[in-house]
Write a protein that holds these residues in place. Structure first.
Motif, PDB file in Angstrom:
ATOM      1  N   UNK A   1       0.830  -1.207   0.000  1.00  0.00           N
ATOM      2  CA  UNK A   1       0.000   0.000   0.000  1.00  0.00           C
ATOM      3  C   UNK A   1       0.865   1.257   0.000  1.00  0.00           C
ATOM      4  N   UNK A   2       1.908   1.265   0.814  1.00  0.00           N
ATOM      5  CA  UNK A   2       2.735   2.461   0.921  1.00  0.00           C
ATOM      6  C   UNK A   2       3.883   2.454  -0.095  1.00  0.00           C
ATOM      7  N   UNK A   3       4.105   1.314  -0.745  1.00  0.00           N
ATOM      8  CA  UNK A   3       5.151   1.241  -1.765  1.00  0.00           C
ATOM      9  C   UNK A   3       6.561   1.307  -1.211  1.00  0.00           C
ATOM     10  N   UNK A   4       6.708   1.027   0.069  1.00  0.00           N
ATOM     11  CA  UNK A   4       8.038   1.055   0.693  1.00  0.00           C
ATOM     12  C   UNK A   4       8.569  -0.380   0.762  1.00  0.00           C
ATOM     13  N   UNK A   5       9.377  -0.747  -0.228  1.00  0.00           N
ATOM     14  CA  UNK A   5       9.765  -2.147  -0.353  1.00  0.00           C
ATOM     15  C   UNK A   5      11.104  -2.479   0.298  1.00  0.00           C
ATOM     16  N   UNK A   6      11.712  -1.514   0.984  1.00  0.00           N
ATOM     17  CA  UNK A   6      12.990  -1.835   1.635  1.00  0.00           C
ATOM     18  C   UNK A   6      12.787  -2.894   2.710  1.00  0.00           C
ATOM     19  N   UNK A   7      11.688  -2.814   3.422  1.00  0.00           N
ATOM     20  CA  UNK A   7      11.413  -3.734   4.519  1.00  0.00           C
ATOM     21  C   UNK A   7      11.144  -5.125   3.952  1.00  0.00           C
ATOM     22  N   UNK A   8      11.895  -6.105   4.425  1.00  0.00           N
ATOM     23  CA  UNK A   8      11.814  -7.449   3.864  1.00  0.00           C
ATOM     24  C   UNK A   8      11.192  -8.435   4.834  1.00  0.00           C
ATOM     25  N   UNK A   9      10.782  -9.572   4.295  1.00  0.00           N
ATOM     26  CA  UNK A   9      10.241 -10.663   5.111  1.00  0.00           C
ATOM     27  C   UNK A   9      11.223 -11.829   5.037  1.00  0.00           C
ATOM     28  N   UNK A  10      11.697 -12.278   6.190  1.00  0.00           N
ATOM     29  CA  UNK A  10      12.673 -13.370   6.182  1.00  0.00           C
ATOM     30  C   UNK A  10      12.208 -14.634   6.865  1.00  0.00           C
ATOM     31  N   UNK A  11      11.073 -14.567   7.583  1.00  0.00           N
ATOM     32  CA  UNK A  11      10.603 -15.777   8.260  1.00  0.00           C
ATOM     33  C   UNK A  11       9.120 -15.657   8.552  1.00  0.00           C
TER      34      UNK A  11
END
Lengths: 156, 270, 751
Positions: free
Chosen positions: A29-39
């Motif tokens: 929604x916010x288009x901020x893709x730096x934050x990742x999912x690792x688990x």
């Protein structure tokens, strides 16, 4: 439901599923893709962001829980003129990252750590980052980076 | 991974929360910090139909001294407990243990109430509260009741709370002047305790030595009758029934309970 | 002044620390507009016949576009070593995590809801969940194969090999299965274009190899596949080429007529991405009481998992069996067996850490048996500097090495003798916290695959430089290293150099990044291309300066050509030369295949404290010397060593992928798998030594895996050393508290 979150100073208001996780709200929604999912288990810390200034794992917070609150992601750390935050600068200078995947979460966790403990010892840095996993660096240079960002001398 | 679908509802007062819980019965779950519940929901090991978010209930965030009783609002976060001046002075064991829960990020969200009602036998705070002779206060449509910690943990993830009841407060006698220590044994710092021992004066609470947190009663009795620490600690595993797992056998856990109890008692006495 | 060899902050970092990388999941490419999301339904049982699959309920779920099973797939099955591996399980499942069905939905959040509704009936078969169970051959994974043993090598042993030994020690050492666990799980995005070509954005270490695998799987020509590698969040060997999933996804994208996006979950990753190590090694070592080893035998059993696609691992272990030692007799054998577990493939070191772990444990066992210091016994048996190039009995040709010097440096820097004294003091005093010192001396092989690498260098019209490499860095900082080399050669500053990689349309040939090959081969390729370009530029500059080519020189401080001996007279810069050059004249594309394998080496000292009452091990120090020849960027070089040390220590102390006897994984989330964190590691103490090689254009060796290879046995040996006075002779990795406590108890009982 409608969720309104101030993301890096910008108000993002979107209609989302009740079950939407904050990390997906930030990325989609916010288009901020730096934050990742690792688990899947709140273990790795790759998704760490600041919620009202405190580090949280955004995979374990509902977007709904952040409704009406302010979130800072890695993208929001850089100053308006592109000035690097001291933690960003130190991660680069100390080679505190390799593949970069854990880095956004690691940097945000470090910012939070330093907010509570501005002059941590190396041991305190290690303990403070226990919830952030990195597969590349062996953590040595991450510790260096946080110590450096705190304005303390990095022992060579 | 993402949770199964549910309806999210926000309670603005305790009464609203109770009304919502009463309406939905066991299809609803109250949501505090969500750090026990949401991970289970993401793995689809839990799938409540309604989540009642308690976040607006600021009246359940407090630590204060009331005569000789330390009172803690159920929504107080681990991070705040750890840094709270009143708690550090009057219940230092609990303040310390709150700083041992999870990691920095988890402590920023997780609450004492959420942790206690989850009733994980591996939880640190439950055993610490037990060692401190704490009680838990629940509110429901039938009014408020106070449940001693010794009667709160019925089994793994099982408490006497009814689906329409809400844990609102935790109380414990002020611990001023009592020696305390917490020994948490893990492989990695971030892991749940394989075994933990919380000592408050001559009370000993055990983490992960049974389906519930429990007191090392035999050790406590021996201490009360004047036995030296080493001797009393040898009894720490009596009456326990630790789970047998590949990475931690029951026999190993009993051994650790004895070693850690001795260490905790020594540290508390020092 | 040369920039090569100086500490240069990475060019890659600018974006990574401000906006984050662009990993597959982050792509917002136009071609992916309208993409469906994909997830695999995976087997929850280790070994079973599939009696039925009912997709009807799943097909009714919100947003479901398609559900595919083996019955839908009209591709020839893939091949894993000697057996066929279906793209989706066809009749039988052979490990927990094996893909059984593929679900496509409109939205990501619909995936798990729909996947839950795919109803698969399994009729369980006996599970083969361990090497011993596989060797028993009672239950066969592939009845057509006639055995669970999929590959056998060597094994013709001389029964008199140990006859002249005064002491012979034997031990079976488990090199446990571990999860590579890159922080970024596997992912892909796929779109067929109007030109009937498939573009695959793939998290891979080798785009060109992935192109071959996917083209083969789909039964189309390679020209119809384009791989684009975005940022990759770590690979560690487990992202070499392509796994089967992207083939299924490419097929599904065509069948559904939609672009497809796929990202696995971490729980899937821990059971469905390949695992590493998983060997059971029996060592027999014999020699004289003065410390001279006369004979060494290594018998490898490789657990290959359910589909044996990487049977080169045990033979690589055999190749490196004798390590840094000059042993008169060395014998090896290997068996590769299939089990009902996740397939095994490369993981940081891939075959060499297992060899080093075996020989370095064997050296300690031998030293303990004859009552000599393990450092002294190692020194007695080292290959001496004057023996290089050294041909090992197992067929390796070592280039250069200073094994004794490396060990001596480590012992001195670590204060080995003082540590031994402190250890003796604690033992004497009966202190419960024991001190352990662990040594490992190692040699490994890099660029051992025998392939070449591509490199292309273009001088652009504005005098800037663009280089293309077939290597595919994903965190190593190779881009910065190549820029440094080019800057040095051309005299062009880093900010005017670009290194490109990862798009097979842009770099059609290449091998990619694995086996610590990228600098020595990829760097050499770029070096050769640059040399050719510079020689062509010399001719052009000579014309412009009206001099003979032999008389013009390139001033690499200024990036300008001038006549020899007249640096202050007329000069021409790179833009000038480029303006004069014909189309493509200042571009060179080379295939560098002159490189042969190199052999980095080193020595590590690990210091641990063991709480003998609880079994808990704390790693206090690692002193490491890793010699990989001359260093281009010390920053990246040290970073590679740090990471290697961390992963090596992780295997020694914490990490193991475990299965119960029914083949159910018990460590399938990051809450259960003991991924090492900052709190379990000390600061690292690095020592430097640089012994060059002549086997490539740069004189360098690889550093990506070296420190993992050395640190695992160093830490492992330290734990055993700490317990030696209690009668413990050996315990397997990982040295978990329970295992250490049990080892102490067992030794006590045996006493």
């Amino acid at each position: 439901m409608r969720v309104t979150i101030e993301v890096n100073g910008r108000t993002v208001s979107e209609e989302v599923e009740d079950r939407m996780l904050l990390v997906h709200f930030l990325r989609e929604q916010a288009g901020m893709t730096a934050t990742n999912i690792g688990c899947d288990t709140t273990s790795c810390g790759a998704c760490t962001v600041l919620l009202d200034g405190e580090s949280v794992k955004s995979c374990t917070v509902l977007a709904a829980q952040a409704d009406g609150h302010a979130v800072t992601t890695l993208e929001g750390l850089t100053g308006p003129d592109g000035d690097l935050h001291p933690v960003q600068r130190a991660f680069r200078e100390q080679h505190g990252l390799q593949c970069g995947f854990c880095t956004p979460g690691m940097i945000m966790a470090s910012v939070s750590l330093l907010a509570h403990n501005p002059k941590p010892t190396r041991e305190e840095v290690r303990t403070g980052l226990e919830g952030n996993l990195c597969r590349c660096t062996g953590y040595h240079n991450i510790v260096n980076a946080v110590v450096d960002a705190s304005g303390q001398e990095v022992a060579q | 991974m993402i949770p199964a679908q549910f309806r999210y509802q926000r309670a603005n007062t305790v009464e609203e929360a109770l009304a919502a819980l009463a309406e939905h019965g066991d299809e609803a779950k109250p949501l505090a910090g969500g750090h026990s519940l949401l991970p289970l929901m993401k793995l689809r090991l839990a799938a409540p139909e309604v989540l009642v978010d308690l976040a607006p209930l600021d009246e359940l965030r407090f630590v204060r001294l009331d005569g000789d009783t330390v009172r803690i609002g159920a929504l107080t976060r681990h991070h705040d407990l750890h840094g709270d001046g009143v708690l550090r002075e009057h219940a230092p064991l609990l303040a310390h243990v709150a700083g041992e829960v999870g990691d920095q990020q988890v402590r920023h969200r997780g609450t004492i109430g959420g942790s206690l009602v989850h009733a994980d036998p591996a939880a640190d705070l439950a055993a610490a509260l037990l060692a401190c002779d704490g009680t838990l206060v629940a509110r429901g449509p039938r009014g408020e009741r106070e449940i001693p910690a010794t009667e709160f943990f019925l089994g793994p993830f099982t408490t006497p709370l009814e689906p329409d009841e809400l844990l609102t407060e935790v109380r414990l006698p002020r611990q001023t002047g009592r020696g305390w220590a917490f020994e948490k044994f893990t492989r990695r710092a971030i892991d749940w305790a394989i075994v933990g021992v919380a000592v408050c004066g001559q009370s000993v609470g055990l983490v992960n030595m049974a389906g519930t947190p429990l007191r090392a009663s035999a050790t406590e009795r021996a201490l009360a009758s004047g036995a030296p620490i080493a001797e009393a600690a040898e009894l720490a595993a009596e009456g326990t029934s630790p789970v047998d797992e590949p990475h931690a056998t029951a026999e190993y856990r009993r051994h650790l309970a004895r070693v850690l109890t001795a260490r905790a008692l020594e540290a508390a006495a020092a | 002044m040369s920039i090569v060899g100086t500490r240069v902050v990475r060019v890659e970092d600018g974006t990574l620390i401000t906006k984050g990388g662009t990993y597959v999941e982050d792509l917002r490419h136009e071609a992916l507009t309208g993409a469906v999301h994909a997830t695999f339904v995976r087997s929850p049982v280790a070994h079973a016949r599939i009696t039925s699959i009912d997709t009807s309920e799943a097909l009714q779920a919100p947003g479901v576009v398609a559900v595919y099973t083996a019955a839908d797939i009209d591709l020839a099955p893939g091949q894993a070593g000697p057996v066929a591996q279906p793209w989706l399980a066809d009749g039988v499942v052979r490990y927990v995590g094996e893909p059984v069905a593929l679900v496509l939905t409109e939205q990501r959040y619909q995936l798990a809801d729909a996947a839950e509704l795919v109803d698969v009936d399994y009729d369980p078969l006996e599970a083969v969940a361990s090497i011993d169970a596989a060797l028993a051959d009672e239950t066969l994974l592939f009845p057509d194969l006639g055995s669970n043993v999929a590959q056998v090598t060597g094994g013709e042993f001389d029964e008199h090999a140990f006859d002249d030994c005064e002491v012979v020690v034997t031990e079976t050492i488990v090199n446990q299965r571990v999860a590579p666990a890159p922080l970024e799980v596997r992912g892909a995005a796929l779109a067929w274009g109007e030109d009937d070509r498939l573009t695959v954005w793939l998290s891979t270490q080798n785009p060109q190899l992935a192109r071959t695998i996917i083209a083969l799987g789909l039964g189309v020509g390679e020209e119809r596949i384009r791989i684009v590698t975005p940022d990759v969040g770590g690979g560690f060997g487990a992202k070499i080429g392509s796994d089967p999933e992207p083939v299924v996804l490419g097929w599904a994208a065509r069948r559904a007529g939609r672009p497809v996006r796929w990202t696995e979950t971490r729980s899937e990753n821990l059971t469905a991405m390949t695992h590493g190590r998983a060997q059971q090694n029996t060592v027999t070592i014999g020699g004289r009481r003065d410390g001279t080893v006369l004979a060494f035998r290594l018998e490898v059993v490789q657990d290959a998992g359910a589909y044996p696609r990487t049977l080169f691992l045990p033979t690589l272990t055999e190749l490196m069996a004798s390590g840094v030692y000059h042993f008169p007799r060395v014998e090896t054998s290997s068996k590769g067996v299939v089990t009902n577990t996740t397939p095994i493939s490369a993981y940081r070191g891939a075959g060499r850490p297992e060899a080093t772990a075996a020989i370095e444990r064997a050296m300690d066992l031998f030293a303990a048996e004859i009552g000599r210091d393990p450092a002294e016994v190692r020194r007695t048996n080292f290959i001496r500097p004057e023996e290089f190039p050294y041909q090992t009995p197992t067929g390796a040709s070592y280039d250069t090495g200073e094994y004794a010097a490396a060990l001596d440096r480590v012992l001195e820097a670590g204060g080995y003798h003082q540590l031994r004294a402190e250890q003796a003091r604690r033992r004497e005093a009966g202190e419960p916290v024991a001190l352990g010192l662990g040594l490992a001396a190692y040699v490994e092989i890099t660029g051992g695959d025998g392939g070449g690498e591509s490199g292309r260098v273009d001088v652009n019209p504005d005098g800037s430089l663009t280089a293309y490499t077939g290597a595919s860095p994903h965190g190593q900082g190779l881009g910065t290293s190549l820029m440094m080399l080019l800057s040095d050669q051309f005299g062009i500053p880093l900010e005017r150099i670009t290194v490109r990689h990862g798009d097979t349309d842009e770099v059609p040939t290449g091998v990619g990044t694995f086996g610590s090959r990228s600098l020595q081969l990829g760097g050499s390729a770029v070096r050769r291309a640059a040399e050719t370009v510079i020689e062509r530029a010399r001719a052009l500059a000579a014309e412009m300066l009206e001099a003979s080519p032999d008389d013009v020189v390139l001033d690499t401080d200024r990036g300008a050509w001038h006549v020899r001996g007249a640096p202050s007279s007329a000069t021409v810069g790179w833009a000038d030369v480029a303006a004069r050059a014909g189309d493509g004249e200042l571009s060179e594309d080379v295939w560098y295949d002159e490189g042969t394998p190199t052999f980095p080496f080193g020595a590590h000292l690990a210091v641990v404290e063991v709480d003998t009452l609880t079994g808990k091990v704390v790693l206090r120090r690692i002193v490491a010397l890793d010699d990989a020849g001359p260093v281009v960027n010390p920053l990246a070089f040290e970073g590679q060593r740090h990471g290697g040390l961390g992963q090596g220590a992780a295997q020694a102390l914490l990490e193991v992928m475990s299965y119960d006897s029914d083949g159910n994984p018990t460590t399938a989330t990051l809450a259960d798998y003991s991924f090492i964190s900052a709190t379990e590691l000390p600061d690292f103490e690095l020592l430097h030594m640089a012994t060059p090689t002549t086997r490539n254009a740069l004189g360098v060796k690889g550093i990506g895996e070296a420190a993992t290879i050395g640190s695992t046995p160093a830490v492992h040996n330290a734990v055993v050393d700490a317990l030696a006075h209690l009668g413990v002779r050996h315990l397997d990795m990982p040295a978990t508290p329970l295992r250490v406590w049990q080892a102490i108890n067992d030794a006590r009982k045996a006493d």
